[in-house]
Design a protein around this motif. Sequence first.
Motif, mmCIF file in Angstrom:
data_model
loop_
_atom_site.group_PDB
_atom_site.id
_atom_site.type_symbol
_atom_site.label_atom_id
_atom_site.label_comp_id
_atom_site.label_asym_id
_atom_site.label_seq_id
_atom_site.Cartn_x
_atom_site.Cartn_y
_atom_site.Cartn_z
ATOM 1 N N ALA A 182 60.457 65.818 53.419
ATOM 2 C CA ALA A 182 61.160 65.991 52.137
ATOM 3 C C ALA A 182 60.670 65.028 51.059
ATOM 4 N N GLN A 183 60.029 63.933 51.448
ATOM 5 C CA GLN A 183 59.531 62.948 50.474
ATOM 6 C C GLN A 183 58.175 63.304 49.880
ATOM 7 N N VAL A 184 57.501 64.283 50.442
ATOM 8 C CA VAL A 184 56.165 64.634 49.959
ATOM 9 C C VAL A 184 56.292 65.307 48.597
ATOM 10 N N PRO A 185 55.566 64.816 47.597
ATOM 11 C CA PRO A 185 55.649 65.423 46.263
ATOM 12 C C PRO A 185 55.317 66.909 46.288
ATOM 13 N N GLY A 186 56.159 67.687 45.608
ATOM 14 C CA GLY A 186 55.932 69.117 45.487
ATOM 15 C C GLY A 186 56.486 69.962 46.621
ATOM 16 N N THR A 187 57.028 69.330 47.662
ATOM 17 C CA THR A 187 57.535 70.124 48.783
ATOM 18 C C THR A 187 58.906 70.709 48.462
ATOM 19 N N ASP A 188 59.216 71.821 49.114
ATOM 20 C CA ASP A 188 60.553 72.392 49.004
ATOM 21 C C ASP A 188 61.313 72.246 50.325
ATOM 22 N N HIS A 189 60.807 71.415 51.212
ATOM 23 C CA HIS A 189 61.421 71.214 52.523
ATOM 24 C C HIS A 189 62.435 70.072 52.480
ATOM 25 N N THR A 190 63.391 70.126 53.410
ATOM 26 C CA THR A 190 64.426 69.082 53.485
ATOM 27 C C THR A 190 64.326 68.259 54.772
ATOM 28 N N ASP A 191 63.409 68.610 55.646
ATOM 29 C CA ASP A 191 63.335 67.930 56.943
ATOM 30 C C ASP A 191 62.768 66.514 56.837
ATOM 31 N N PRO A 192 63.160 65.641 57.749
ATOM 32 C CA PRO A 192 63.960 65.921 58.935
ATOM 33 C C PRO A 192 65.467 65.995 58.691
#
Length: 197
Positions: free
Chosen positions: A168-178
Amino acid sequence: MHRRRILQGAAATAAAALIPASTRAAAATTAGDTDYPLAHWTPASTSNYTASSRPSAYPVQYVIIHVTQETYPDTIGIFQNPAKQVSAHYLVRSADGYVAQCVREKNIAWHAGNWDYNTRSIGIEHEGWVDKPSYFTDAMYEKSALLTASVCDRYGIPKDRAHILAHAQVPGTDHTDPGPNWDWVRYIRLVNLYSAG
């Protein structure tokens, strides 16, 4: 007879521990085995990652922690399906912490959703769902932390939250994991406890 086999196995294990780490690593590389000695080779499709020569081509500066939102076997199937266009270097099973290596560390796994971060990171997937904390077992935390400690030690990555990142910390991601159920305090403590340095 049974006792002799046990003793022979123990002696072989002890002898292997005396071999320098650099020699063990070279043997693993030439044998086409894993980069991490406790992992089991379960290759992703070559269509799902980019061949490279890291760390000479790109420095390895991060470990990115993921949760699969799938079961362990389904995740392996996804990584081995060339149409899926996704992979990670490692996958950790929930029940027992079994570690599969799916992409060699020298290669660029497609896990972060950000090319720059893909080139500079090792991706570790964990079986489970962000909203089901029962998947985050003691075995999973412990075996994953051992793996992350090994990666950090081999690449000189600081063992802190600035370098061990949530997807979730990666710029541009739409993921919430973990996700909010992942125990970061425990995990970073274990990574540092298991560190060789």
